[in-house]
Design a protein around this motif. Structure first.
Motif, PDB file in Angstrom:
ATOM      1  N   ILE A   1       0.627  -1.093   0.100  1.00 60.22           N
ATOM      2  CA  ILE A   1      -0.022  -0.118  -0.154  1.00 60.22           C
ATOM      3  C   ILE A   1       0.805   1.166   0.034  1.00 60.22           C
ATOM      4  N   TRP A   2       1.865   1.401   0.842  1.00 57.18           N
ATOM      5  CA  TRP A   2       2.934   2.489   0.883  1.00 57.18           C
ATOM      6  C   TRP A   2       3.446   2.756  -0.566  1.00 57.18           C
ATOM      7  N   ILE A   3       3.879   1.500  -1.279  1.00 62.71           N
ATOM      8  CA  ILE A   3       4.428   1.531  -2.407  1.00 62.71           C
ATOM      9  C   ILE A   3       3.364   2.059  -3.456  1.00 62.71           C
ATOM     10  N   PHE A   4       2.344   1.670  -3.581  1.00 62.23           N
ATOM     11  CA  PHE A   4       1.083   2.327  -4.275  1.00 62.23           C
ATOM     12  C   PHE A   4       0.802   3.543  -4.233  1.00 62.23           C
ATOM     13  N   VAL A   5       0.707   3.969  -3.027  1.00 63.63           N
ATOM     14  CA  VAL A   5       0.335   5.498  -2.851  1.00 63.63           C
ATOM     15  C   VAL A   5       1.737   6.327  -3.062  1.00 63.63           C
ATOM     16  N   GLN A   6       2.801   5.884  -2.843  1.00 61.29           N
ATOM     17  CA  GLN A   6       4.035   6.711  -3.352  1.00 61.29           C
ATOM     18  C   GLN A   6       4.133   6.966  -4.760  1.00 61.29           C
ATOM     19  N   MET A   7       3.706   5.842  -5.402  1.00 52.63           N
ATOM     20  CA  MET A   7       3.950   6.146  -6.752  1.00 52.63           C
ATOM     21  C   MET A   7       2.714   6.903  -7.614  1.00 52.63           C
TER      22      MET A   7
ATOM     23  N   PHE B   1       2.359   9.941  -6.299  1.00 50.92           N
ATOM     24  CA  PHE B   1       2.880  11.237  -6.274  1.00 50.92           C
ATOM     25  C   PHE B   1       4.247  11.383  -6.864  1.00 50.92           C
ATOM     26  N   ILE B   2       5.495  10.481  -6.597  1.00 56.08           N
ATOM     27  CA  ILE B   2       6.479  10.439  -6.806  1.00 56.08           C
ATOM     28  C   ILE B   2       6.889   9.583  -8.150  1.00 56.08           C
ATOM     29  N   PRO B   3       7.738  10.144  -8.859  1.00 55.07           N
ATOM     30  CA  PRO B   3       8.102   9.416 -10.537  1.00 55.07           C
ATOM     31  C   PRO B   3       8.751   8.230  -9.820  1.00 55.07           C
ATOM     32  N   PHE B   4       8.754   6.950 -10.964  1.00 48.99           N
ATOM     33  CA  PHE B   4       9.344   5.679 -10.577  1.00 48.99           C
ATOM     34  C   PHE B   4      10.763   5.799 -10.147  1.00 48.99           C
ATOM     35  N   SER B   5      11.127   5.159  -9.094  1.00 48.54           N
ATOM     36  CA  SER B   5      12.392   4.899  -8.856  1.00 48.54           C
ATOM     37  C   SER B   5      12.709   3.334  -8.538  1.00 48.54           C
ATOM     38  N   PRO B   6      13.832   3.143  -8.771  1.00 48.18           N
ATOM     39  CA  PRO B   6      14.265   1.622  -8.858  1.00 48.18           C
ATOM     40  C   PRO B   6      14.096   1.006  -7.250  1.00 48.18           C
ATOM     41  N   LEU B   7      14.027   2.005  -6.071  1.00 47.80           N
ATOM     42  CA  LEU B   7      13.677   1.409  -4.913  1.00 47.80           C
ATOM     43  C   LEU B   7      12.225   1.114  -4.745  1.00 47.80           C
ATOM     44  N   GLN B   8      11.412   1.649  -5.539  1.00 47.89           N
ATOM     45  CA  GLN B   8      10.110   1.403  -5.477  1.00 47.89           C
ATOM     46  C   GLN B   8       9.825  -0.194  -6.138  1.00 47.89           C
ATOM     47  N   ALA B   9      10.611  -0.282  -6.906  1.00 48.21           N
ATOM     48  CA  ALA B   9      10.611  -1.709  -7.630  1.00 48.21           C
ATOM     49  C   ALA B   9      11.149  -2.586  -6.456  1.00 48.21           C
ATOM     50  N   ILE B  10      12.001  -2.557  -5.769  1.00 52.51           N
ATOM     51  CA  ILE B  10      12.752  -3.224  -4.923  1.00 52.51           C
ATOM     52  C   ILE B  10      11.919  -3.553  -3.831  1.00 52.51           C
TER      53      ILE B  10
END
Length: 141
Positions: free
Chosen positions: A97-103, A105-114
Motif C-alpha cells: 500500500i505504501w508503494i502504491f500510494v507513493q507511486m 505522487f513520486i516518479p518511478f524509482s528503482p527503490l520502489q520496484a525493490i
C-alpha cells in the motif's frame, strides 16, 4: 513453518523494517530542518496534489507504521510465534500500500520496484509457510 521460510521471512521483514525506520527518520529530519535529509528526501514539489504540506506525516507513517509493523513481524516470526505469519502478512500488505500510494505522487524509482518485490516476497513466504502450496498426493484410481 519450515526453518528456511522462518529465517528468510525474519531477515526480510527485519531488513525492510530497519530501512523503513531509517527512511522515515530521514524524511522527518529533512522536514524539520529544511534540508534534504542527506539526499534521501524527495523534492517538496512531489507533495503537490497530496494532502501533505511537508514530509512530517509521511515520515512518521514510514517509520512508525511501515517500519514498526515490519520490526514486530521480524521479532514474532524469528521467535516462532503463532502470530508471526499474521504480522508478516500485515507488514507485507502495508508495504505494498505504501508503494502504491507513493507511486501516485513520486516518479518511478528503482527503490520502489525493490520494495514492491520485497512486499510480494513477504506475502509469498507467508503463504508458503502456511502450507498453501503443498503438493497433494493424487490417489490412485
Amino acid at each position: 513453518m519450515t526453518r528456511w521460510i522462518r529465517i528468510t521471512l525474519t531477515v526480510l521483514t527485519g531488513a525492510v523494517g530497519l530501512t523503513a525506520v531509517a527512511g522515515g527518520l530521514a524524511l522527518l529530519v529533512a522536514a524539520l530542518t529544511s534540508t534534504n535529509g542527506g539526499g534521501v528526501a524527495p523534492d517538496r514539489s512531489y507533495l503537490g496534489g497530496s494532502p501533505f504540506t511537508s514530509y512530517i506525516v509521511p515520515g512518521l507513517v514510514l517509520a512508525v507504521i511501515v517500519g514498526g509493523t515490519h520490526i514486530l513481524a521480524s521479532v514474532l516470526t524469528g521467535r516462532g510465534s503463532p502470530a508471526g505469519p499474521f504480522a508478516a502478512a500485515v507488514a507485507g500488505f502495508g508495504l505494498l500500500i505504501w508503494i502504491f500510494v507513493q507511486m501516485m505522487f513520486i516518479p518511478f524509482s528503482p527503490l520502489q520496484a525493490i520494495y514492491f518485490v520485497a512486499g510480494l516476497a513477504e506475502l509469498g513466504l507467508v503463504l508458503l509457510g502456511l502450507g498453501l502450496f503443498r503438493r497433494r498426493a493424487v490417489a490412485a484410481s
